[in-house]
Scaffold this motif. Structure first.
Motif, mmCIF file in Angstrom:
data_model
loop_
_atom_site.group_PDB
_atom_site.id
_atom_site.type_symbol
_atom_site.label_atom_id
_atom_site.label_comp_id
_atom_site.label_asym_id
_atom_site.label_seq_id
_atom_site.Cartn_x
_atom_site.Cartn_y
_atom_site.Cartn_z
ATOM 1 N N MET A 18 24.981 -1.026 -6.739
ATOM 2 C CA MET A 18 24.044 -0.884 -5.636
ATOM 3 C C MET A 18 22.652 -0.643 -6.217
ATOM 4 O O MET A 18 22.466 0.214 -7.080
ATOM 5 C CB MET A 18 24.485 0.277 -4.749
ATOM 6 C CG MET A 18 23.694 0.365 -3.479
ATOM 7 S SD MET A 18 24.234 1.709 -2.406
ATOM 8 C CE MET A 18 25.543 0.944 -1.513
ATOM 9 N N THR A 19 21.735 -1.384 -5.736
ATOM 10 C CA THR A 19 20.368 -1.262 -6.246
ATOM 11 C C THR A 19 19.722 0.010 -5.691
ATOM 12 O O THR A 19 20.143 0.527 -4.637
ATOM 13 C CB THR A 19 19.535 -2.480 -5.836
ATOM 14 O OG1 THR A 19 19.427 -2.488 -4.428
ATOM 15 C CG2 THR A 19 20.157 -3.773 -6.352
ATOM 16 N N PRO A 20 18.703 0.537 -6.349
ATOM 17 C CA PRO A 20 18.025 1.748 -5.838
ATOM 18 C C PRO A 20 17.455 1.545 -4.433
ATOM 19 O O PRO A 20 17.448 2.458 -3.622
ATOM 20 C CB PRO A 20 16.907 1.974 -6.857
ATOM 21 C CG PRO A 20 17.336 1.290 -8.081
ATOM 22 C CD PRO A 20 18.216 0.146 -7.657
ATOM 23 N N ARG A 21 17.020 0.352 -4.142
ATOM 24 C CA ARG A 21 16.472 0.071 -2.799
ATOM 25 C C ARG A 21 17.557 0.198 -1.725
ATOM 26 O O ARG A 21 17.339 0.760 -0.664
ATOM 27 C CB ARG A 21 15.872 -1.330 -2.792
ATOM 28 C CG ARG A 21 15.209 -1.668 -1.511
ATOM 29 C CD ARG A 21 14.555 -3.007 -1.575
ATOM 30 N NE ARG A 21 13.945 -3.267 -0.276
ATOM 31 C CZ ARG A 21 13.267 -4.333 -0.004
ATOM 32 N NH1 ARG A 21 13.087 -5.254 -0.918
ATOM 33 N NH2 ARG A 21 12.754 -4.506 1.178
ATOM 34 N N LYS A 22 18.770 -0.314 -2.007
ATOM 35 C CA LYS A 22 19.877 -0.211 -1.046
ATOM 36 C C LYS A 22 20.346 1.239 -0.896
ATOM 37 O O LYS A 22 20.742 1.663 0.181
ATOM 38 C CB LYS A 22 21.036 -1.110 -1.479
ATOM 39 C CG LYS A 22 20.778 -2.583 -1.261
ATOM 40 C CD LYS A 22 22.005 -3.406 -1.581
ATOM 41 C CE LYS A 22 21.705 -4.889 -1.310
ATOM 42 N NZ LYS A 22 22.854 -5.732 -1.619
ATOM 43 N N LYS A 23 20.292 2.002 -2.006
ATOM 44 C CA LYS A 23 20.675 3.415 -1.927
ATOM 45 C C LYS A 23 19.729 4.174 -1.003
ATOM 46 O O LYS A 23 20.157 4.969 -0.165
ATOM 47 C CB LYS A 23 20.643 4.061 -3.319
ATOM 48 C CG LYS A 23 21.821 3.752 -4.183
ATOM 49 C CD LYS A 23 21.715 4.523 -5.486
ATOM 50 C CE LYS A 23 22.897 4.211 -6.373
ATOM 51 N NZ LYS A 23 22.801 4.894 -7.667
ATOM 52 N N ARG A 24 18.421 3.941 -1.149
ATOM 53 C CA ARG A 24 17.435 4.603 -0.277
ATOM 54 C C ARG A 24 17.632 4.210 1.181
ATOM 55 O O ARG A 24 17.599 5.050 2.081
ATOM 56 C CB ARG A 24 16.009 4.242 -0.717
ATOM 57 C CG ARG A 24 15.473 5.150 -1.793
ATOM 58 C CD ARG A 24 14.065 4.850 -2.079
ATOM 59 N NE ARG A 24 14.147 3.604 -2.878
ATOM 60 C CZ ARG A 24 13.147 2.862 -3.246
ATOM 61 N NH1 ARG A 24 11.948 3.188 -2.901
ATOM 62 N NH2 ARG A 24 13.294 1.794 -3.956
ATOM 63 N N LEU A 25 17.877 2.930 1.395
ATOM 64 C CA LEU A 25 18.093 2.453 2.764
ATOM 65 C C LEU A 25 19.347 3.096 3.367
ATOM 66 O O LEU A 25 19.356 3.530 4.524
ATOM 67 C CB LEU A 25 18.201 0.918 2.791
ATOM 68 C CG LEU A 25 18.360 0.305 4.167
ATOM 69 C CD1 LEU A 25 17.132 0.605 5.031
ATOM 70 C CD2 LEU A 25 18.575 -1.199 4.063
ATOM 71 N N THR A 26 20.404 3.197 2.578
ATOM 72 C CA THR A 26 21.645 3.833 3.037
ATOM 73 C C THR A 26 21.409 5.305 3.360
ATOM 74 O O THR A 26 21.884 5.817 4.377
ATOM 75 C CB THR A 26 22.750 3.688 1.971
ATOM 76 O OG1 THR A 26 22.943 2.306 1.681
ATOM 77 C CG2 THR A 26 24.054 4.292 2.452
ATOM 78 N N LEU A 27 20.660 6.011 2.501
ATOM 79 C CA LEU A 27 20.352 7.429 2.748
ATOM 80 C C LEU A 27 19.514 7.596 4.020
ATOM 81 O O LEU A 27 19.754 8.504 4.816
ATOM 82 C CB LEU A 27 19.623 8.034 1.554
ATOM 83 C CG LEU A 27 20.493 8.357 0.342
ATOM 84 C CD1 LEU A 27 19.620 8.820 -0.823
ATOM 85 C CD2 LEU A 27 21.516 9.416 0.698
ATOM 86 N N ILE A 28 18.552 6.734 4.194
ATOM 87 C CA ILE A 28 17.698 6.831 5.396
ATOM 88 C C ILE A 28 18.517 6.564 6.655
ATOM 89 O O ILE A 28 18.426 7.299 7.634
ATOM 90 C CB ILE A 28 16.502 5.852 5.284
ATOM 91 C CG1 ILE A 28 15.536 6.351 4.210
ATOM 92 C CG2 ILE A 28 15.795 5.702 6.624
ATOM 93 C CD1 ILE A 28 14.429 5.370 3.885
#
Length: 153
Positions: free
Chosen positions: A1-11
């Motif tokens: 999982m890319t860092p961008r997808k991780k942030r989106l998932t957290l948000i």
């Protein structure tokens, strides 16, 4: 999982948790709301039958009857009347002709079953809701009397 997808998932996860928490708070708030109704509004069937609400007005003179701890009395806004049944000890300041606010439910027979009765606490105090109800009832009485006076002319 890319860092961008991780942030989106957290948000998205945070927004989902915030949404659920908001829904739970609003649901609890809605259940604890207690609305105020006057005898005129109850007679006009504006009050709910299955929810707790407050009834306010004046205790009609000569309407208080006691049977042990069961007390029956009538609350009026000088325009309409509602019978109230209460089981318990009334406040010391409860008197006929004085302001009262009762909290409870309206029974299927049209009698308000009070769970709590509040009376005024000094000579000049009247619950604001009851004072407003009496003011509106006086205005309604004045309009009716004015209408009857016009019909007589």
């Amino acid at each position: 999982m890319t860092p961008r997808k991780k942030r989106l998932t957290l948000i998205l996860g945070g927004l989902a948790i915030l949404g659920v928490a908001t829904a739970l708070v609003l649901n609890a708030f809605q259940k604890n709301l207690v609305f105020f109704f006057t005898p005129s509004q109850i007679v006009a069937k504006e009050a709910p039958l299955d929810r707790t609400f407050r009834l306010g007005g004046l205790v009609e003179k000569g309407s208080v009857t006691r049977d042990g701890v069961m007390v029956n009395f009538v609350v009026t806004d000088t325009f309409r009347k509602v019978s109230v049944r209460y089981q318990g000890i009334l406040p010391d300041l409860f008197k006929e002709g004085k302001g009262v606010v009762a909290q409870g439910k309206l029974g299927p027979d049209g009698v308000f079953v009070a769970q709590e009765v509040l009376a005024k606490h000094d000579e000049n105090y009247m619950p604001p809701e009851a004072a407003e109800a009496l003011k509106r009832a006086a205005q309604a009485n004045a309009r009716i009397e004015a209408g009857q006076a016009k019909e007589m002319k």
